[in-house]
Design an enzyme around this catalytic site. Structure first.
Site, PDB file in Angstrom:
ATOM      1  NE  ARG A  97      -3.760  -0.776  10.229  1.00 20.37           N
ATOM      2  CZ  ARG A  97      -2.650  -0.187   9.638  1.00 20.37           C
ATOM      3  NH1 ARG A  97      -2.714   1.034   9.449  1.00 20.37           N
ATOM      4  NH2 ARG A  97      -1.595  -0.979   9.704  1.00 20.37           N
ATOM      5  NE  ARG A 139       2.310  -4.677  11.259  1.00 16.54           N
ATOM      6  CZ  ARG A 139       3.300  -4.406  10.276  1.00 16.54           C
ATOM      7  NH1 ARG A 139       4.376  -5.199  10.258  1.00 16.54           N
ATOM      8  NH2 ARG A 139       2.991  -3.445   9.405  1.00 16.54           N
ATOM      9  NE  ARG A 150       8.256  -3.271   5.953  1.00 18.12           N
ATOM     10  CZ  ARG A 150       6.858  -2.712   5.798  1.00 18.12           C
ATOM     11  NH1 ARG A 150       6.170  -2.678   4.535  1.00 18.12           N
ATOM     12  NH2 ARG A 150       6.104  -2.598   7.115  1.00 18.12           N
ATOM     13  NE  ARG A 203       6.951  -0.563  10.131  1.00 12.59           N
ATOM     14  CZ  ARG A 203       5.898  -0.281   9.472  1.00 12.59           C
ATOM     15  NH1 ARG A 203       5.833   0.278   8.331  1.00 12.59           N
ATOM     16  NH2 ARG A 203       4.680  -0.686   9.918  1.00 12.59           N
ATOM     17  CE  LYS A 256      -2.042  -0.859   3.999  1.00 11.30           C
ATOM     18  NZ  LYS A 256      -1.555  -2.343   4.371  1.00 11.30           N
TER      19      LYS A 256
HETATM   20  P1  AMP Z   1       1.216   1.048   9.047  1.00 14.11           P
HETATM   21  O1  AMP Z   1       2.524   1.515   8.731  1.00 14.11           O
HETATM   22  O2  AMP Z   1       0.146   1.505   8.357  1.00 14.11           O
HETATM   23  O3  AMP Z   1       1.370  -0.424   8.805  1.00 14.11           O
HETATM   24  O4  AMP Z   1       0.928   1.444  10.700  1.00 14.11           O
HETATM   25  C1  AMP Z   1       1.754   0.924  11.691  1.00 14.11           C
HETATM   26  C2  AMP Z   1       0.977   0.963  13.101  1.00 14.11           C
HETATM   27  O5  AMP Z   1       0.573   2.161  13.259  1.00 14.11           O
HETATM   28  C3  AMP Z   1      -0.237  -0.114  12.996  1.00 14.11           C
HETATM   29  O6  AMP Z   1       0.323  -1.309  13.259  1.00 14.11           O
HETATM   30  C4  AMP Z   1      -1.058   0.439  14.104  1.00 14.11           C
HETATM   31  O7  AMP Z   1      -0.425   0.335  15.269  1.00 14.11           O
HETATM   32  C5  AMP Z   1      -0.741   2.040  13.847  1.00 14.11           C
HETATM   33  N1  AMP Z   1      -1.889   2.513  12.993  1.00 14.11           N
HETATM   34  C6  AMP Z   1      -1.609   3.170  11.788  1.00 14.11           C
HETATM   35  N2  AMP Z   1      -2.907   3.455  11.128  1.00 14.11           N
HETATM   36  C7  AMP Z   1      -3.867   3.355  12.182  1.00 14.11           C
HETATM   37  C8  AMP Z   1      -5.299   3.150  12.069  1.00 14.11           C
HETATM   38  N3  AMP Z   1      -5.969   3.799  11.180  1.00 14.11           N
HETATM   39  N4  AMP Z   1      -5.787   2.723  12.970  1.00 14.11           N
HETATM   40  C9  AMP Z   1      -5.313   2.495  14.071  1.00 14.11           C
HETATM   41  N5  AMP Z   1      -3.805   1.897  14.240  1.00 14.11           N
HETATM   42  C10 AMP Z   1      -3.147   2.650  13.289  1.00 14.11           C
END
Ligand code: AMP
Length: 220
Positions: free
Chosen positions: A91, A169, A125, A158, A16
């Site tokens: 989400r 996740r 990654r 990460r 994404k």
């Molecule tokens: P991502 O980089 O999009 O995978 O986001 C990393 C982490 O940030 C996720 O595993 C959540 O802990 C938090 N996070 C990001 N976006 C959201 C969202 N829309 N709702 C809740 N938690 C989020």
């Protein structure tokens, strides 16, 4: 390109962020990644960042009201007036419904990749903590081992790309985020893309989808 309001759906690691960054460069639409905004807050050590870090490190979701506040603040900025690319938001159904009250998505792109491919993508990654460039130890290694090609910073994994966290996740994705596929299908804005192909092939398909949405809005 008029008012393309795009959301990317897909499990962690489906690409994404990669696709949203490329689309942003092509169409000049802002890439709004809630994960990037939160990681930035963690790096700056803000109160919001400190609270979010523990939740993120274990692969859980940050509370809806925190996320909605972040997105609302970001989308009122003038660069979002022509449209935006939302990556990692919404989400949950609560987030999607709350968002619909102040704006609405006209293009939801669901990127599909088999789970076993995703695990391999995520655990191998590596990211640059300074400029956010991404690498993959097998498919896209940095020129010099462990160092970012673009800025020379030491690459890191990460916290949430560790194998045990990746599994939670996925679980969280299936429980909380997958229902959004049905939500956007019902609104007739869902597009499904096979993400198990090279980045450029996936990108050209997404470009066509977004262009078609943009043209529809230009006409209307
Ligand atoms: P991502 O980089 O999009 O995978 O986001 C990393 C982490 O940030 C996720 O595993 C959540 O802990 C938090 N996070 C990001 N976006 C959201 C969202 N829309 N709702 C809740 N938690 C989020």
């Amino acid at each position: 390109m008029n008012r393309a309001k795009v959301v990317f759906l897909g499990a962690p690691g489906t690409g994404k962020g990669t696709q949203a960054k490329k689309l942003s460069a092509k169409f000049g639409l802002p890439h709004v990644s809630t994960g990037d905004i939160l990681r930035d807050a963690v790096k700056k050590g803000t109160e919001q960042g400190l609270k979010a870090k523990a939740v993120m490190d274990r692969g859980d979701l940050v509370p809806d009201e925190v996320i909605l506040g972040i997105v609302e603040n970001r989308l009122v900025k003038p660069d979002c007036a022509k449209g935006f690319l939302l990556d990692g938001f919404p989400r949950t159904l609560v987030q999607a419904e709350a968002f619909d009250k102040w704006d609405s998505v006209n293009c939801a792109i669901q990127i599909d990749v088999p789970d076993d491919v995703l695990v391999k993508r995520l655990v191998l990654r590596r990211t640059c903590p300074l400029c956010a460039a991404m690498y993959h130890l097998e498919y896209q290694p940095p020129r010099s081992q462990g160092v970012c090609d673009k800025c020379g910073t030491a690459l890191v994994q990460r916290e949430d790309d560790r194998e045990d966290v990746v599994k939670s996740r996925f679980q969280v994705y299936m429980e909380k985020t997958e229902p959004l596929i049905g939500y956007y299908r019902q609104k007739d804005v869902l597009h499904n893309v096979n993400g198990n192909r090279d980045v450029e092939t996936v990108f050209s398909e997404i470009v066509q989808i977004v262009e078609a949405v943009g043209e529809m809005n230009d006409e209307g």
